[in-house]
Design a protein around this motif. Structure first.
Motif, PDB file in Angstrom:
ATOM      1  N   THR A 149       0.823  -1.213   0.000  1.00 19.16           N
ATOM      2  CA  THR A 149       0.000   0.000   0.000  1.00 19.16           C
ATOM      3  C   THR A 149       0.857   1.263   0.000  1.00 19.16           C
ATOM      4  O   THR A 149       0.472   2.280   0.574  1.00 19.16           O
ATOM      5  CB  THR A 149      -0.947   0.010   1.212  1.00 19.16           C
ATOM      6  N   ILE A 177      -1.739   3.120  -2.281  1.00 21.86           N
ATOM      7  CA  ILE A 177      -2.215   2.455  -3.496  1.00 21.86           C
ATOM      8  C   ILE A 177      -2.021   0.947  -3.351  1.00 21.86           C
ATOM      9  O   ILE A 177      -0.927   0.486  -3.011  1.00 21.86           O
ATOM     10  CB  ILE A 177      -1.428   2.935  -4.745  1.00 21.86           C
ATOM     11  N   GLU A 178      -3.073   0.167  -3.602  1.00 24.18           N
ATOM     12  CA  GLU A 178      -2.981  -1.293  -3.544  1.00 24.18           C
ATOM     13  C   GLU A 178      -2.171  -1.818  -4.717  1.00 24.18           C
ATOM     14  O   GLU A 178      -2.420  -1.458  -5.869  1.00 24.18           O
ATOM     15  CB  GLU A 178      -4.377  -1.918  -3.566  1.00 24.18           C
ATOM     16  N   ARG A 179      -1.197  -2.655  -4.424  1.00 20.17           N
ATOM     17  CA  ARG A 179      -0.371  -3.292  -5.458  1.00 20.17           C
ATOM     18  C   ARG A 179      -0.563  -4.795  -5.416  1.00 20.17           C
ATOM     19  O   ARG A 179      -0.890  -5.350  -4.383  1.00 20.17           O
ATOM     20  CB  ARG A 179       1.090  -2.904  -5.258  1.00 20.17           C
ATOM     21  N   ARG A 213      -1.364  -3.022 -14.655  1.00 25.29           N
ATOM     22  CA  ARG A 213      -2.000  -1.843 -14.082  1.00 25.29           C
ATOM     23  C   ARG A 213      -0.921  -0.815 -13.755  1.00 25.29           C
ATOM     24  O   ARG A 213       0.174  -1.180 -13.336  1.00 25.29           O
ATOM     25  CB  ARG A 213      -2.729  -2.197 -12.773  1.00 25.29           C
ATOM     26  N   GLN A 214      -1.225   0.450 -13.934  1.00 26.34           N
ATOM     27  CA  GLN A 214      -0.232   1.486 -13.629  1.00 26.34           C
ATOM     28  C   GLN A 214       0.161   1.457 -12.157  1.00 26.34           C
ATOM     29  O   GLN A 214       1.283   1.810 -11.797  1.00 26.34           O
ATOM     30  CB  GLN A 214      -0.728   2.855 -14.042  1.00 26.34           C
ATOM     31  N   GLU A 215      -0.733   1.004 -11.301  1.00 20.15           N
ATOM     32  CA  GLU A 215      -0.435   0.916  -9.873  1.00 20.15           C
ATOM     33  C   GLU A 215       0.648  -0.131  -9.569  1.00 20.15           C
ATOM     34  O   GLU A 215       1.224  -0.126  -8.486  1.00 20.15           O
ATOM     35  CB  GLU A 215      -1.702   0.562  -9.079  1.00 20.15           C
ATOM     36  N   ASP A 216       0.871  -1.034 -10.497  1.00 26.63           N
ATOM     37  CA  ASP A 216       1.841  -2.108 -10.292  1.00 26.63           C
ATOM     38  C   ASP A 216       3.196  -1.828 -10.936  1.00 26.63           C
ATOM     39  O   ASP A 216       4.029  -2.720 -11.058  1.00 26.63           O
ATOM     40  CB  ASP A 216       1.281  -3.433 -10.826  1.00 26.63           C
ATOM     41  N   SER A 272       3.336  -6.769  -9.681  1.00 27.72           N
ATOM     42  CA  SER A 272       4.127  -5.544  -9.654  1.00 27.72           C
ATOM     43  C   SER A 272       5.477  -5.758 -10.312  1.00 27.72           C
ATOM     44  O   SER A 272       6.073  -6.832 -10.209  1.00 27.72           O
ATOM     45  CB  SER A 272       4.359  -5.080  -8.211  1.00 27.72           C
TER      46      SER A 272
END
Length: 108
Positions: free
Chosen positions: A29, A33-35, A72-75, A39
């Motif tokens: 986090t 942001i959840e990963r 995902r951009q979060e990863d 990732s």
């Protein structure tokens, strides 16, 4: 890298290391942001680049990795390590008196 940093097609070296999720320690986090287990961490080593080129590079990478393979951009976590031009060496490299590789200039 060639587009965002204006690097010639014959001026790149890529090393890829893949690690299983149990060999990657990450804060799930970071920044709230959840990963996921998908990732990735990219570390890029380059000569000094202007902020605009780095931002362009980040956006280009995230967009392309989102398209294929569908990350995902979060990863995606990207780190750029800047190394002074005089700290690079490769046979036949053309470094001028200022320590700059003539091929790396924007005019190249």
């Amino acid at each position: 890298m060639m587009d965002a940093f204006r690097i010639p097609a014959d001026d790149r070296f890529i090393l890829i290391w893949e690690h299983s999720p149990e060999h990657m320690i990450q804060d799930r986090t970071f920044f709230g942001i959840e990963r996921s287990d998908k990732s990735i961490f990219l570390q890029i080593v380059v000569n000094h680049r202007p902020v605009e080129q780095k931002v362009s590079f980040y956006e280009f990478v995230v967009k392309n990795l989102g398209n294929a393979p569908g990350l995902r951009q979060e990863d995606i976590l990207i780190g750029i390590v800047e190394v002074a031009p005089e700290n690079w060496w490769a046979f036949a490299r053309n470094v001028n008196a200022s320590g700059i590789d003539d091929r790396a200039s924007p005019a190249a």
